[in-house]
Design a protein around this motif. Sequence first.
Motif, PDB file in Angstrom:
ATOM      1  N   VAL A 181     -80.379  37.591  20.191  1.00 54.28           N
ATOM      2  CA  VAL A 181     -81.129  38.791  21.042  1.00 54.28           C
ATOM      3  C   VAL A 181     -82.052  38.176  22.328  1.00 54.28           C
ATOM      4  CG1 VAL A 181     -82.823  40.369  20.446  1.00 54.28           C
ATOM      5  CG2 VAL A 181     -81.272  39.636  18.595  1.00 54.28           C
ATOM      6  N   LEU A 182     -82.576  37.219  21.968  1.00 44.93           N
ATOM      7  CA  LEU A 182     -83.689  36.834  23.331  1.00 44.93           C
ATOM      8  C   LEU A 182     -82.586  36.449  24.381  1.00 44.93           C
ATOM      9  CD1 LEU A 182     -86.333  36.050  24.299  1.00 44.93           C
ATOM     10  CD2 LEU A 182     -86.221  33.884  23.373  1.00 44.93           C
ATOM     11  N   ARG A 183     -81.527  35.696  24.291  1.00 45.64           N
ATOM     12  CA  ARG A 183     -80.526  35.196  25.130  1.00 45.64           C
ATOM     13  C   ARG A 183     -79.940  36.357  25.768  1.00 45.64           C
ATOM     14  NH1 ARG A 183     -75.643  30.455  24.239  1.00 45.64           N
ATOM     15  NH2 ARG A 183     -75.793  29.952  26.492  1.00 45.64           N
ATOM     16  N   TYR A 184     -79.717  37.492  25.086  1.00 47.96           N
ATOM     17  CA  TYR A 184     -79.086  38.787  25.724  1.00 47.96           C
ATOM     18  C   TYR A 184     -80.127  39.469  26.751  1.00 47.96           C
ATOM     19  CZ  TYR A 184     -77.878  43.542  25.948  1.00 47.96           C
ATOM     20  OH  TYR A 184     -77.408  44.888  26.494  1.00 47.96           O
ATOM     21  N   LEU A 185     -81.308  39.493  26.119  1.00 46.84           N
ATOM     22  CA  LEU A 185     -82.315  40.239  26.965  1.00 46.84           C
ATOM     23  C   LEU A 185     -82.591  39.438  28.173  1.00 46.84           C
ATOM     24  CD1 LEU A 185     -84.877  41.194  24.068  1.00 46.84           C
ATOM     25  CD2 LEU A 185     -83.343  42.641  25.397  1.00 46.84           C
ATOM     26  N   ARG A 186     -82.711  38.002  28.189  1.00 42.43           N
ATOM     27  CA  ARG A 186     -82.997  37.231  29.330  1.00 42.43           C
ATOM     28  C   ARG A 186     -81.936  37.125  30.248  1.00 42.43           C
ATOM     29  NH1 ARG A 186     -82.513  31.245  30.107  1.00 42.43           N
ATOM     30  NH2 ARG A 186     -83.843  30.667  31.682  1.00 42.43           N
ATOM     31  N   LYS A 187     -80.697  37.120  29.729  1.00 45.99           N
ATOM     32  CA  LYS A 187     -79.435  37.121  30.605  1.00 45.99           C
ATOM     33  C   LYS A 187     -79.537  38.655  31.378  1.00 45.99           C
ATOM     34  CE  LYS A 187     -75.559  35.747  29.612  1.00 45.99           C
ATOM     35  NZ  LYS A 187     -75.239  34.353  30.500  1.00 45.99           N
ATOM     36  N   MET A 188     -79.853  39.524  30.880  1.00 43.41           N
ATOM     37  CA  MET A 188     -79.897  40.984  31.415  1.00 43.41           C
ATOM     38  C   MET A 188     -80.944  41.014  32.708  1.00 43.41           C
ATOM     39  SD  MET A 188     -77.653  43.470  30.508  1.00 43.41           S
ATOM     40  CE  MET A 188     -78.684  44.946  30.241  1.00 43.41           C
ATOM     41  N   ALA A 189     -82.290  40.621  32.115  1.00 46.72           N
ATOM     42  CA  ALA A 189     -83.354  40.527  33.136  1.00 46.72           C
ATOM     43  C   ALA A 189     -82.984  39.716  34.261  1.00 46.72           C
ATOM     44  CB  ALA A 189     -84.651  40.152  32.272  1.00 46.72           C
ATOM     45  N   HIS A 190     -82.459  38.472  33.966  1.00 45.23           N
ATOM     46  CA  HIS A 190     -82.152  37.600  35.204  1.00 45.23           C
ATOM     47  C   HIS A 190     -81.326  38.269  35.973  1.00 45.23           C
ATOM     48  CE1 HIS A 190     -83.984  33.384  34.368  1.00 45.23           C
ATOM     49  NE2 HIS A 190     -84.679  34.214  33.649  1.00 45.23           N
ATOM     50  N   LYS A 191     -80.406  38.896  35.421  1.00 38.60           N
ATOM     51  CA  LYS A 191     -79.170  39.748  36.320  1.00 38.60           C
ATOM     52  C   LYS A 191     -79.778  40.601  37.257  1.00 38.60           C
ATOM     53  CE  LYS A 191     -74.825  41.717  35.813  1.00 38.60           C
ATOM     54  NZ  LYS A 191     -73.893  42.498  34.726  1.00 38.60           N
ATOM     55  N   LEU A 192     -80.797  41.349  36.733  1.00 38.94           N
ATOM     56  CA  LEU A 192     -81.406  42.410  37.749  1.00 38.94           C
ATOM     57  C   LEU A 192     -82.144  41.802  38.778  1.00 38.94           C
ATOM     58  CD1 LEU A 192     -82.580  44.625  34.816  1.00 38.94           C
ATOM     59  CD2 LEU A 192     -80.929  45.190  36.324  1.00 38.94           C
ATOM     60  N   LEU A 193     -82.450  40.574  38.626  1.00 32.80           N
ATOM     61  CA  LEU A 193     -83.362  39.909  39.460  1.00 32.80           C
ATOM     62  C   LEU A 193     -82.415  38.981  40.582  1.00 32.80           C
ATOM     63  CD1 LEU A 193     -86.346  38.338  37.411  1.00 32.80           C
ATOM     64  CD2 LEU A 193     -86.210  40.455  38.870  1.00 32.80           C
ATOM     65  N   GLY A 194     -81.152  38.936  40.346  1.00 31.52           N
ATOM     66  CA  GLY A 194     -80.217  38.249  41.160  1.00 31.52           C
ATOM     67  C   GLY A 194     -79.812  36.914  40.935  1.00 31.52           C
ATOM     68  N   ASP A 195     -80.002  36.847  39.210  1.00 25.22           N
ATOM     69  CA  ASP A 195     -79.735  35.453  38.507  1.00 25.22           C
ATOM     70  C   ASP A 195     -80.218  34.420  39.166  1.00 25.22           C
ATOM     71  OD1 ASP A 195     -78.521  34.441  36.239  1.00 25.22           O
ATOM     72  OD2 ASP A 195     -76.573  34.298  37.519  1.00 25.22           O
ATOM     73  N   PRO A 196     -81.489  34.131  39.284  1.00 24.47           N
ATOM     74  CA  PRO A 196     -82.399  33.172  39.809  1.00 24.47           C
ATOM     75  C   PRO A 196     -82.250  31.601  39.234  1.00 24.47           C
ATOM     76  CG  PRO A 196     -83.766  34.219  38.555  1.00 24.47           C
ATOM     77  CD  PRO A 196     -82.605  35.035  38.510  1.00 24.47           C
ATOM     78  N   ASP A 197     -81.320  31.565  38.012  1.00 23.89           N
ATOM     79  CA  ASP A 197     -81.255  30.366  37.612  1.00 23.89           C
ATOM     80  C   ASP A 197     -79.903  30.068  37.335  1.00 23.89           C
ATOM     81  OD1 ASP A 197     -83.913  29.696  37.449  1.00 23.89           O
ATOM     82  OD2 ASP A 197     -84.245  30.017  35.295  1.00 23.89           O
ATOM     83  N   GLY A 198     -79.090  31.021  37.658  1.00 29.09           N
ATOM     84  CA  GLY A 198     -77.464  30.913  37.524  1.00 29.09           C
ATOM     85  C   GLY A 198     -76.992  31.389  36.107  1.00 29.09           C
TER      86      GLY A 198
END
Length: 532
Positions: free
Chosen positions: A212-229
């Motif tokens: 669950v946490l991994r999904y939420l983090r990937k979604m949020a990072h994607k919205l920010l332009g994927d800063p950590d890839g």
Amino acid sequence: MGSARGKLYGHEVPRVYTPPLRELTPETSAGFACIEFSLEVLGVDLLPWQKWLLIHALELMEDGTFRFRTVVLLVARQNGKSTLAQILSLFFLYIRAARLVIGTAQNLDIAEEVWAGAVELAEATPDTADMISRVVHTNGKKSLELETGERYKVQAASRRGGRGLSGDLIILDELREHQNWDAWGAVTKTTMARAMAQIWALSNAGDAASLVLRYLRKMAHKLLGDPDGINSDGLSVVELSESKPEDVDEVPADDSLGIFEWSAPPGCAIDDQDGWAAANPSLGYTITLRAIASAAATDPEWVFRTEVLCQWNEGTTEGPFPSGSWEAANDAMSVIPAAAPVTFAVDTEHDRSRTYIAAAGLRVDGGVHGEVIAGRYGQDWVLEWFKSRATPETPYRVVVQAKGAPASALVEDLEALEGVEVVRWEGANLGAGCGRLFDSIKAHVWEPDPEQGETDADRPTRFWHLPQPILNLQAGTAVSRPAGDAWFWDRKNSPYGAAALMAVTGALWDVLRPEEAAAPPSAYEDEELMIV
């Protein structure tokens, strides 16, 4: 990062965060009121990072509703998440008149500890104590109730927790421990009819099992332009979310999802003190430099990175292999030489949902390279995959479990293909293959015992794999099933399946069989590996 007379302080501003839509003032963020309530009413002067977070996470839209429906907070252990949750819960109860606050955690004791701290704060302050109607201390039913009807309840993180309720603030602590969507689906749905509701997901970094946490983090990072890839690591958001029950809503792919992540940057060295400060905003206030230095000197690297640097571990802390061995087997540069024989293997999940093709072969150093080279839904695509590649001139050797497995349905059709040699994997060889993979992974952390006459020459052949998230996930979470004196991977009871791991196991088993040699060639998907 600040300093005073050489003292090192944690970063007030997180390394990764969702920026505000406009300037944040007492009119555009309820965070200012929360900070004032904490200090003036409860007598708690929050740390700089906690104040910064409240101001940004409680940002208001022009209509007065919260900008963020879901707030993800990632920060290293012992930095003050619990205190923040207590202040936030009481603020919603006393100032925002929230009808129901629900606190939950995978371990109910954690949620009850946070609740108990909030009750203690409320009872210690005359202005808030006078408004308390009753406090229920019964295990499993703990709640704080006000004279005006507001309640703060503790719920178990389960598929039943919170159902039938309507929550205004949901706090899910230690979200890294949620290995399925049951609790998320149950408790977050309580906010659907509440216009001013918020869901707060609190945690430090997770691992391969933190679905669950991994999904939420990937979604949020994607919205920010994927800063950590992290959205280019091969494990898609679709793949992470596909196991959600039908009644679990998707997190909106817009700016109602906010992330605030205090973590050391990727590639940060263990002894990088700026990385320590990035992941520990309470450094210099409640956490000492000496405490972090001690942890760095005594913890295994993956423990320190996860717990203190808030960095993600692509394996799990409690997988089927010896601690650190699967991670040690990771080699992004590992290859099978072009002229070397290659064995392929096919395996299907117990529910026939997806099938994987793996390949394995000997490296130039004598170790075995293995990887998943294709994975798709169902089985219908498998025959065409081999038919389009195998010929009498370029034969393919394919391992398939011949009996008692979903992939066994493919055996006869594969045998009928020109250029395909099927190796039937069955009986005692199943246990032998799984045991051989275990030994080949354990070999990375095995140390010879001179008293037993052992030398490094006695080390078993090592297995090496690429950093493939689907393989890491299954290798970190698979469970085994006994079969007589042996065992093999249990597809049905492994939380994220085991077919990819089983395919790699079968390929390695064939490569290391002394009586037969595998046949070339080395062939991979012409297109990008799709597991969707």
